[in-house]
Every structure is written in structure tokens, then in C-alpha cells.
Write an enzyme that holds these catalytic residues in place. Sequence first.
Site, PDB file in Angstrom:
ATOM      1  N   ASP A   1       2.575   2.064   3.427  1.00  0.00           N
ATOM      2  CA  ASP A   1       3.422   0.871   3.879  1.00  0.00           C
ATOM      3  C   ASP A   1       4.747   1.322   3.455  1.00  0.00           C
ATOM      4  O   ASP A   1       5.724   1.264   4.496  1.00  0.00           O
ATOM      5  CB  ASP A   1       3.008  -0.484   3.485  1.00  0.00           C
TER       6      ASP A   1
ATOM      7  N   HIS B   1       0.949  -1.315   0.303  1.00  0.00           N
ATOM      8  CA  HIS B   1       0.092  -0.067  -0.072  1.00  0.00           C
ATOM      9  C   HIS B   1       0.824   1.210  -0.057  1.00  0.00           C
ATOM     10  O   HIS B   1       1.991   1.345   0.726  1.00  0.00           O
ATOM     11  CB  HIS B   1      -0.756  -0.002   1.221  1.00  0.00           C
TER      12      HIS B   1
HETATM   13  C1  XLS Z   1      -7.496  -6.744   4.287  1.00  0.00           C
HETATM   14  C2  XLS Z   1      -6.904  -6.849   2.876  1.00  0.00           C
HETATM   15  C3  XLS Z   1      -5.850  -6.053   2.404  1.00  0.00           C
HETATM   16  C4  XLS Z   1      -5.809  -6.039   1.053  1.00  0.00           C
HETATM   17  C5  XLS Z   1      -4.925  -4.902   0.273  1.00  0.00           C
HETATM   18  O1  XLS Z   1      -8.179  -7.662   4.674  1.00  0.00           O
HETATM   19  O2  XLS Z   1      -6.753  -8.251   2.647  1.00  0.00           O
HETATM   20  O3  XLS Z   1      -4.686  -6.645   2.976  1.00  0.00           O
HETATM   21  O4  XLS Z   1      -5.196  -7.365   0.542  1.00  0.00           O
HETATM   22  O5  XLS Z   1      -5.569  -3.837   0.794  1.00  0.00           O
END
Ligand code: XLS
EC number: 5.3.1.5
Length: 441
Positions: free
Chosen positions: A109, A106
Site C-alpha cells: 500500500d 500493507h
Molecule cells: C481483507 C482483510 C484485510 C486485512 C489486512 O478482507 O480484512 O484488509 O485486514 O490484510
Amino acid sequence: MALIGDKEYFKGIGEIKYEGKESDNPMAFKFYNSDQVVAGKTMNEHFKFAMAYWHTLCGTGGDPFGPGTKNFPWITANDPIKAAKDKADAAFEFITKMGFDYYCFHDFDLVDEAATLAESEKRVQKTVEYLKQKQEASGVKLLWGTANCFSNPRYMNGAASNPNFDVVAHAGAQVKIALDATIALGGENYVFWGGREGYMSLLNTNMKLEQDNIGRFLNMAKDYARSQGFNGTFFIEPKPMEPSKHQYDFDAATSINSIREYGLENDFKLNIEVNHATLAQHTFQHELQVAANAGMLGSVDANRGDYQNGWDTDQFPNNVLETAEAMLVLLKSGGLQGGGINFDAKTRRNSTDLEDIFLAHIGGADTFARALLVADAVIQKSPYEDLLGKRYASFDSGKGADFVKGNLSLTDLSDYAHSKNEPEQISGKQELFENIINQYI
Ligand code: XLS
Ligand code: NI
Ligand code: NI
């Protein structure tokens, strides 16, 4: 192994190698042998394993009952760019030591969000410059990028589905930054997970407007990315609930409907997450099959849930039976289209050693590798395919084949039925199918 950073974070841990299932070395793969060919492709090509930046480098174990427990040595610097570079060093050291080729992130991140959009954009761009060098030095690639439009309090009422246009626009700015970053890094795909795209109470929700706005938003994002030369695939990641009570991308079938309704079927596929499938009261393999049937099986977020409680525990995969059934779907449908297996999973809050992160990913990769071998053996050696074919053999010839070709009317069905006696009782043989899978595990 060329690493740009000068620090080694995972000291005493070398490259993880395949040692086979007789090995008792916990820091070795028992089943994941990246160059081994299975069903015409190497394991590496089947899986394209990726590290998830958020869980692996950012998640220190905080939960609703207490703060983080993990002391990550790459989280020390006060300067955000220095901190981002340290994290990138740790990321690439980890990925290369695991022998993986990919990562996913993200926007925030990578580097902490700043007080203004302009400053956030600058931070992301600087971090991307550094990541580019890391990618070039290591050969590691970006499987997908995404924007975190759910953590910041401004998104408490949603992002693209927010009732306030100013928030929708802010999400647009953030997605633009994340798309630019993904494109600059040669990202192969881009993901939309609608964390808060849904509602808590229908009473205060204009569902139609919210969903139409998501459709407009996704089209804008797609058009922008294409205009910037992005030719990868967009993925929607279904999830039924959590954090919102009801999320619009509930499951694969619902998301496929939205993709078609918004006219996005040529550009979008699905990213199926195991734990999200179980939260939707489906199996992982069911979700894969639904996606594959629509030609939209793009990518996988690998993890597992907990059958004794109902939330997104994001544990590392270790259920060989579940994964073997999933790999059966994967092999029979021709594999993932553009995506890979991203470990969207976190070590437990009380797994506080740095080596636990390796152990978790080793276990996850071995689970998928073992499951792939099982599924391949079932297809190649067992009577499974024959049995399945026989179950539907009545459609292979005669009136059954005419029916499949669309050549019969209801009157034809009726005439045929009248000419026959009561249909013969034919067992579904579920236990036999189950035994065959078990035999090859
Ligand atoms: C959360 C989601 C997130 C997505 C990406 O539950 O899995 O991690 O994979 O935003
Ligand atoms: Ni996910
Ligand atoms: Ni999840």
C-alpha cells in the site's frame, strides 16, 4: 499542524471537531469526543482509531464489473517513490485532520511493488524513512503493519500454505521486509491475514502439510521479529472465505486453536473484523467474546457487512445496536489488548467526492462512541448486570459453588438431583435484555 508535504489534498476541510449531537454540521463529530472519559478511560484510549492505508488511499472503487471511479489527486506521479511520498502526504493530512492517532498498512500500500525483491525492499525502506519524518512531525503512530501476500498472481495457490516451497520462501522475504518496516516505524502490532491461506478444492490439497507449514512460518516470523527487538503483539485476523473457498483461519475459535497448536499463545492475539464475523455466520460480539474468553482480544477491524448479500462489502460502521452489544463485551472484558479500532472500510464506488472519505470516518467514529456510551450506561445505570448475575446465582453458593470449584463428582450431582424435585422453570428473559439495550440507545 505540522505537515511536511507542501500540497494540501483535502482543500476546504479543516480539523474535524466534536460539536455534540445537536450539531447539524456534517463535518463534525456528534458523539466522538476524544478526551471524554468513559468507564475510566478517554474515548481516545478506548478506541485508538486508525486509518487503513489500503481502502482510504489506494482503493479507487474497482469491482469485478468495472474499473475504479475515484480520481485521487495523490495518484499522479510516475516515479514510485514520488508517488509513495504523495500518498503519505495525503495519508497524514487525512489522519491529522480527522484527529486520529494511528494508521495501518500493507507493504505494497505504501509503495508499488517492484520487479525484484531487492528493489521492492529498497522502495519500502525509502518510503519508511519518509513516513518516519511524517510520524515525528505529526505525532501519528503505526497501529500495525502487514504484508500483502495475496494480491500478486504468484500467491494464487497461497503464501505460507503454498504447495511450492519457492513461493513460501518469497512470502517469507516479504514478511521480513514488512516486519522490518513495522519495527522501524515503532509499530505497536503486526497482523497476519491469511488471504489465500486455505483451499479451493480439497482434492488437490494436502491440508495437514499446508497448516503445519503455516505454523512453522508464523513461528519463524515471530522469532525473527523478537530478535530484532519487536515487543508488540502479533495478530491473526480470522476470515472464513473470500478469496479462497475455505480459509484456515475461519473464525475466532478456529484461529485460537491454531495459535495454541503452533505454540504461539504467548505472542499472538486476534484482530476481529466485523464483516468477517458475519461471513462466518457469527455476530461481531460473539467473535469478540470468544477472543476475550481466551485472553486474546487484541484489535478490531471496524466495518459492516450487508445482510442481503454474502460478501465482504467492508462498509463503514453505522449499526449502533450491533456496536453497542460489541462495546458491552469490550467494557466487560477490559478492552483491547494492544490494538485499536482500525477502519478497514471503504466508501461506496459511487461515493466519489473526497469529502466522502471524511464523512465515512466521522460516521464510523461516532457509531463506536455512541455505542460505548450506551454500553457504559447499560452497565452503570440499568439492571442489566444484576439480571445477568441472578441468572447464574445458583453457582454462587451451596452445591453450585462447589461444582464451579471442581469439588463435586458425578455421583455428587446425582445425589443432589435425587434429593430435589424437578428443577423449577426459569425464564431466559431475552426480550427484557433486548429492551434494556434499546432503552439506553
Ligand atoms: C481483507 C482483510 C484485510 C486485512 C489486512 O478482507 O480484512 O484488509 O485486514 O490484510
Ligand atoms: Ni481486515
Ligand atoms: Ni475484510
